[in-house]
Design a protein around this motif. Structure first.
Motif, PDB file in Angstrom:
ATOM      1  N   SER A  77       1.082  -1.193   0.223  1.00 50.63           N
ATOM      2  CA  SER A  77      -0.042  -0.058  -0.085  1.00 50.63           C
ATOM      3  C   SER A  77       0.830   1.286   0.049  1.00 50.63           C
ATOM      4  O   SER A  77       0.582   2.258  -0.743  1.00 50.63           O
ATOM      5  CB  SER A  77      -0.935  -0.014   1.246  1.00 50.63           C
ATOM      6  N   ARG A  78       1.820   1.103   0.761  1.00 52.45           N
ATOM      7  CA  ARG A  78       2.522   2.303   0.868  1.00 52.45           C
ATOM      8  C   ARG A  78       3.606   2.561  -0.317  1.00 52.45           C
ATOM      9  O   ARG A  78       3.713   3.931  -0.999  1.00 52.45           O
ATOM     10  CB  ARG A  78       3.553   2.280   1.928  1.00 52.45           C
ATOM     11  N   LEU A  79       4.139   1.514  -1.031  1.00 52.30           N
ATOM     12  CA  LEU A  79       4.734   1.534  -2.286  1.00 52.30           C
ATOM     13  C   LEU A  79       3.764   2.008  -3.241  1.00 52.30           C
ATOM     14  O   LEU A  79       4.336   3.040  -4.183  1.00 52.30           O
ATOM     15  CB  LEU A  79       5.411   0.406  -2.546  1.00 52.30           C
ATOM     16  N   ALA A  80       2.671   1.664  -3.265  1.00 53.66           N
ATOM     17  CA  ALA A  80       1.644   2.147  -4.351  1.00 53.66           C
ATOM     18  C   ALA A  80       1.490   3.755  -4.259  1.00 53.66           C
ATOM     19  O   ALA A  80       1.340   4.444  -5.160  1.00 53.66           O
ATOM     20  CB  ALA A  80       0.576   1.359  -4.238  1.00 53.66           C
ATOM     21  N   SER A  81       1.317   4.095  -2.836  1.00 53.30           N
ATOM     22  CA  SER A  81       1.112   5.435  -2.777  1.00 53.30           C
ATOM     23  C   SER A  81       2.228   6.471  -3.225  1.00 53.30           C
ATOM     24  O   SER A  81       2.285   7.731  -3.317  1.00 53.30           O
ATOM     25  CB  SER A  81       0.600   5.639  -1.303  1.00 53.30           C
ATOM     26  N   LEU A  82       3.330   5.861  -3.169  1.00 56.64           N
ATOM     27  CA  LEU A  82       4.604   6.442  -3.379  1.00 56.64           C
ATOM     28  C   LEU A  82       5.130   6.481  -5.005  1.00 56.64           C
ATOM     29  O   LEU A  82       6.264   6.764  -5.260  1.00 56.64           O
ATOM     30  CB  LEU A  82       5.714   5.923  -2.761  1.00 56.64           C
ATOM     31  N   GLY A  83       4.286   5.751  -5.703  1.00 53.37           N
ATOM     32  CA  GLY A  83       4.496   5.865  -7.224  1.00 53.37           C
ATOM     33  C   GLY A  83       5.322   4.472  -7.562  1.00 53.37           C
ATOM     34  O   GLY A  83       6.109   4.550  -8.811  1.00 53.37           O
ATOM     35  N   ALA A  84       5.240   3.294  -6.751  1.00 55.85           N
ATOM     36  CA  ALA A  84       5.968   2.084  -7.132  1.00 55.85           C
ATOM     37  C   ALA A  84       5.148   1.014  -6.937  1.00 55.85           C
ATOM     38  O   ALA A  84       5.127   0.030  -6.051  1.00 55.85           O
ATOM     39  CB  ALA A  84       7.417   1.969  -6.243  1.00 55.85           C
ATOM     40  N   PRO A  85       3.982   1.035  -7.730  1.00 47.47           N
ATOM     41  CA  PRO A  85       3.052   0.118  -7.372  1.00 47.47           C
ATOM     42  C   PRO A  85       3.338  -1.275  -7.699  1.00 47.47           C
ATOM     43  O   PRO A  85       2.763  -2.503  -7.562  1.00 47.47           O
ATOM     44  CB  PRO A  85       1.754   0.425  -8.211  1.00 47.47           C
ATOM     45  N   GLY A  86       4.463  -1.428  -8.764  1.00 45.96           N
ATOM     46  CA  GLY A  86       4.710  -2.912  -9.398  1.00 45.96           C
ATOM     47  C   GLY A  86       5.711  -3.737  -8.654  1.00 45.96           C
ATOM     48  O   GLY A  86       5.805  -4.798  -8.863  1.00 45.96           O
ATOM     49  N   VAL A  87       6.228  -3.178  -7.438  1.00 37.79           N
ATOM     50  CA  VAL A  87       7.035  -3.923  -6.614  1.00 37.79           C
ATOM     51  C   VAL A  87       6.168  -5.060  -5.928  1.00 37.79           C
ATOM     52  O   VAL A  87       5.236  -4.936  -5.486  1.00 37.79           O
ATOM     53  CB  VAL A  87       7.993  -3.054  -5.504  1.00 37.79           C
ATOM     54  N   GLN A  88       6.977  -6.314  -5.868  1.00 35.02           N
ATOM     55  CA  GLN A  88       6.437  -7.344  -5.124  1.00 35.02           C
ATOM     56  C   GLN A  88       6.745  -7.277  -3.488  1.00 35.02           C
ATOM     57  O   GLN A  88       8.065  -7.228  -3.545  1.00 35.02           O
ATOM     58  CB  GLN A  88       6.755  -8.676  -5.667  1.00 35.02           C
ATOM     59  N   ALA A  89       5.641  -7.253  -2.680  1.00 37.92           N
ATOM     60  CA  ALA A  89       6.160  -7.285  -1.251  1.00 37.92           C
ATOM     61  C   ALA A  89       5.134  -8.623  -0.909  1.00 37.92           C
ATOM     62  O   ALA A  89       4.138  -8.640  -0.798  1.00 37.92           O
ATOM     63  CB  ALA A  89       5.720  -6.164  -0.627  1.00 37.92           C
ATOM     64  N   ARG A  90       6.170  -9.301  -0.359  1.00 35.72           N
ATOM     65  CA  ARG A  90       5.282 -10.770   0.066  1.00 35.72           C
ATOM     66  C   ARG A  90       6.259 -11.241   1.478  1.00 35.72           C
ATOM     67  O   ARG A  90       7.123 -11.052   1.678  1.00 35.72           O
ATOM     68  CB  ARG A  90       5.321 -11.828  -1.058  1.00 35.72           C
ATOM     69  N   THR A  91       5.415 -12.293   1.913  1.00 34.41           N
ATOM     70  CA  THR A  91       6.319 -13.064   2.924  1.00 34.41           C
ATOM     71  C   THR A  91       7.159 -13.979   2.138  1.00 34.41           C
ATOM     72  O   THR A  91       6.854 -14.236   1.217  1.00 34.41           O
ATOM     73  CB  THR A  91       5.084 -13.896   3.644  1.00 34.41           C
ATOM     74  N   PHE A  92       8.094 -14.720   3.006  1.00 31.83           N
ATOM     75  CA  PHE A  92       9.075 -15.677   2.201  1.00 31.83           C
ATOM     76  C   PHE A  92       8.047 -16.808   1.605  1.00 31.83           C
ATOM     77  O   PHE A  92       8.317 -17.194   0.815  1.00 31.83           O
ATOM     78  CB  PHE A  92       9.841 -16.273   3.263  1.00 31.83           C
ATOM     79  N   HIS A  93       6.918 -17.204   2.384  1.00 29.58           N
ATOM     80  CA  HIS A  93       6.199 -18.333   1.986  1.00 29.58           C
ATOM     81  C   HIS A  93       5.319 -18.012   0.820  1.00 29.58           C
ATOM     82  O   HIS A  93       5.319 -18.761   0.037  1.00 29.58           O
ATOM     83  CB  HIS A  93       5.094 -18.701   3.196  1.00 29.58           C
ATOM     84  N   ALA A  94       4.650 -16.715   0.698  1.00 31.64           N
ATOM     85  CA  ALA A  94       3.906 -16.458  -0.123  1.00 31.64           C
ATOM     86  C   ALA A  94       4.845 -16.317  -1.583  1.00 31.64           C
ATOM     87  O   ALA A  94       4.381 -16.669  -2.557  1.00 31.64           O
ATOM     88  CB  ALA A  94       3.283 -15.011  -0.042  1.00 31.64           C
ATOM     89  N   ALA A  95       5.911 -15.686  -1.569  1.00 31.95           N
ATOM     90  CA  ALA A  95       6.974 -15.564  -2.794  1.00 31.95           C
ATOM     91  C   ALA A  95       7.568 -17.059  -3.304  1.00 31.95           C
ATOM     92  O   ALA A  95       7.292 -17.011  -4.395  1.00 31.95           O
ATOM     93  CB  ALA A  95       8.128 -14.694  -2.033  1.00 31.95           C
TER      94      ALA A  95
END
Length: 714
Positions: A77-95
């Motif tokens: 959410s923070r990255l999207a508001s800062l203009g970087a919506p394409g970055v993958q932010a996940r837990t170890f398990h999810a990734a």
């Protein structure tokens, strides 16, 4: 000079000097040592956004890894508001799971095994095959031990040797558990299942054994950020190393003083030794605390600074803690209280909560934290009796609760969703519709006064109602369909709504959260530190756990303990040893004088001292001569270096034989214990040790110093 809002540097505005240094360091290995409340998430999201906006990072080739789905959702959410919506932010398990699902057909072939939600069923079956008697508690212990073994990358064959010195799970010897572990693995394989640890194991194995897959993943992700790095397990580190493939575009963020999950296999060693792995790494320390008042921060610093070596000497590393500096205005002095029993303590907490509420505090900004989940009952009862709403954290996930599943099903079948109004205004607003639907399954405008399941059910439904109110106020023309879509999205991310009630939680489950007011309850020996914490490493972890609890508070902090479990019980409980430096910091007098166990009359020279002598472990006033000399009551564990103590005893025996003296005539055991604890190296330091006067120093001081120096050099 004002920076244009579309310029890359705009995302660095508002950061302090250290945060800005971290955010502006875009390449090479970077280690951010971030104390509690120092804005680490702000720093790393700004760093990623700055890299994306300046063209250094391709947002689709950045992977940010954290430990909870909630933290990952907040980062996205923070990255999207800062203009970087394409970055993958996940837990170890999810990734790892995403990669495994994508590459399984190519790397392995066939259908990927289903993920096992809970290990208990298979463990029960495995135990039955081996004729091992189990119950629910032992099965939970077995599941925890399997998880520890797997994240420590131990197979059943390697478990026994690695578990030497580790407490046997549920009383089953290590050899028998290894057989149970193997039987569990066989059952999984037979039923084409895998558990959550297997997701990481299979992904790491796939990267190690298939160069094509490894090359494709490494091509996809060029830059890595790992949050909460002090909690990485050997298995997670193995996966991270495979992702990197020898590259150094890695940023890690953590704080060794917040390591509280060692029992699950997490290790702060990777954080502490980061510079050894990456000699060229930049290290940035974030020490400005924006969360807590100076009073709270001072108490947290004091707790860590009081840690002294002992119980095994150098076997437990203790990195120098970050000395936090509060950036907030002064607040109220933390309160430290003692109560006659648990019920009285809980009633007092409820009174303070009520007082805070009257002063305008939101109940959702108040938490009661304790060491074990079994302590919650007294606080549940006290809060319910006072008519105060509460929520239990760390139990079942919000969207997995039966009442929430029922609520979502009932909302889907409501007429406003099935047959929405054709044009014009709907007859009911979304909040009104939600109230109407949920009232049919147990919600009411007035909270129930009972505790337990009834109260928990109501609190869960009330949280859905409150979320409907909030979203309807924020969004125009908000519909029930949109509300259901919001619930589905939050369910997928495990982003539970805020329940308007006091949070009751264990200290472990409070990690990563914060409240305006925090009550740390049950701070007595046996609970903090917990009874089974015996080694220096274990005691250190308990100290860090209390530190995490203290640093959850923004403004109000209350620490309490009870002398007895039940009303009318004998008050034999001792206050936690960790409260001793906090009492001093707060300017409080020691607890009331008590005769130490085994003591009769006070020591003859006790009254001539400048003040009462207290136990260095628990703070109890000492009245027995040998205990006064040791600075320790008979029930507290020793704090000295045991190996050094045995070395000094061997030296004393040999030295006394040469002088044709009895060993005790040289130095008493209690004196050697104190020498082993304080390690004096000068005559001045030796004279501070009870049992060593000027005469003893002249007679035996030089040989003692030689023996001490000999040990310290080894």
């Amino acid at each position: 000079m004002t920076v244009a809002q579309d310029a890359p540097e705009a995302v660095l505005e508002g950061l302090d000097e250290e945060q800005r240094t971290a955010a502006a360091t875009l390449t090479g290995p970077l280690c951010i040592l971030a104390g509690a409340g120092t804005g680490k998430t702000r720093a790393i999201t700004r760093r990623i956004a700055y890299g994306v906006r300046s063209g250094v990072y391709d947002p689709h080739r950045v992977l940010a890894v954290t430990f909870t789905a909630r933290a990952a959702a907040e980062m996205r959410s923070r990255l999207a508001s800062l203009g970087a919506p394409g970055v993958q932010a996940r837990t170890f398990h999810a990734a790892a799971l995403r990669q495994l699902q994508y590459f399984w057909p190519v790397a392995v072939g066939g259908t990927m095994p289903q993920i096992l939600d809970h290990k208990v069923r298979l463990l029960a079956e495995a135990a039955k095959r081996l004729r091992i008697t189990t119950d629910r508690a032992s099965l939970r212990d077995f599941a925890s031990e399997v998880e520890w073994a797997k994240v420590s990358t131990l197979t059943p064959e390697g478990y026994v040797e690695a578990a030497t010195g580790r407490e046997a799970p549920a009383g089953v010897d290590h050899q028998s558990f290894a057989r149970l572990y193997q039987a569990y693995e066989d059952l999984k394989s037979d039923q084409h299942l895998m558990d959550f640890e297997d997701v990481l194991l299979f992904t790491a194995g796939m990267l190690e054994n298939d160069e094509r897959v490894a090359a494709q993943i490494r091509q996809q992700y060029r830059h890595f950020v790992v949050d909460e790095y002090q909690d990485v397990s050997p298995l997670q580190q193995r996966l991270l190393d495979n992702w990197l493939g020898g590259r150094e575009e890695l940023c890690v963020v953590g704080d060794a003083a917040q390591t509280i999950y060692s029992f699950t296999g997490a290790s702060p060693d990777y954080l502490m030794q980061f510079r050894r792995s990456y000699p060229q790494a930049e290290v940035v320390k974030l020490i400005r605390d924006y969360r807590s008042t100076p009073q709270v921060v001072s108490l947290a610093n004091t707790l860590l600074a009081d840690r002294k070596p002992g119980l095994g000497g150098n076997e437990a590393p203790w990195p120098t803690p970050l000395q936090l500096i509060s950036q907030r205005e002064a607040g109220p002095t933390p309160v430290l209280t003692e109560h006659p029993d648990d019920d009285a303590e809980a009633a007092w907490v409820a009174e303070q909560v009520s007082s805070l509420q009257e002063q305008g505090a939101a109940l959702s900004q108040i938490a009661v934290l304790y060491r074990t989940n079994g302590q919650s009952q007294a606080f549940e009862q006290a809060l319910a009796s006072a008519g105060i709403s509460y929520q239990l954290r760390g139990s079942e996930r919000f969207f997995s609760r039966r009442e929430i599943r029922e609520a979502m099903a009932a909302l889907r079948t409501s007429s406003l969703v099935q047959q929405p109004e054709a044009g014009g205004e709907p007859e009911e607003t979304v909040p009104e519709a939600v109230r109407g639907v949920l009232s049919s399954i147990g919600w009411s405008a007035k909270a129930p006064t009972s505790t337990g399941a009834v109260r928990e059910r109501w609190e869960s439904l009330a949280a859905v109602v409150a979320l409907a109110d909030q979203l309807a106020a924020e969004r125009e023309e908000f519909t029930l369909r949109e509300f259901l879509a919001e619930l589905d999205e939050r369910s997928a991310a495990q982003h539970a709504p805020t329940v308007e009630g006091v949070t009751l939680a264990s200290l472990h489950s409070a990690k990563g959260l914060e409240w305006d007011a925090v009550f740390l309850a049950g701070l007595c020996e046996g609970l903090m530190p917990i009874t089974f914490a015996q080694t220096q490493r274990e005691i250190d972890e308990e100290r860090r756990l209390l530190y995490v609890g203290i640093t959850r508070a923004r403004k109000h902090l209350y620490l309490s303990h009870a002398s007895a479990r039940h009303a009318g019980g004998r008050g034999r409980r001792k206050a936690s040893r960790f409260l001793i430096p906090l009492r001093r910091s707060l300017g409080l007098e020691p607890a009331a004088v008590k005769i130490a166990p085994g003591g009769g009359k006070p020591s003859p020279n006790a009254a001539t001292r400048k003040g009462p002598v207290t136990c260095a472990g628990c703070g109890e006033v000492l009245t027995v001569a040998t205990q006064i000399k040791r600075r320790r009551c008979e029930t507290c564990p020793p704090r000295y270096d045991e190996q050094l103590f045995e070395h000094l005893r061997a030296w004393r025996l040999d030295y006394a034989k040469r002088l044709q003296l009895k060993a005790f005539m040289v130095f008493a055991d209690s004196t050697l214990e104190l020498v082993a604890e304080h390690k004096p190296t000068t005559d001045e330091d030796l004279l501070k040790i009870p049992g060593i006067g000027t005469k003893k120093l002249e007679q035996h001081g030089a040989p003692l110093k030689e023996a001490l120096t000999e040990y310290l050099k080894t």
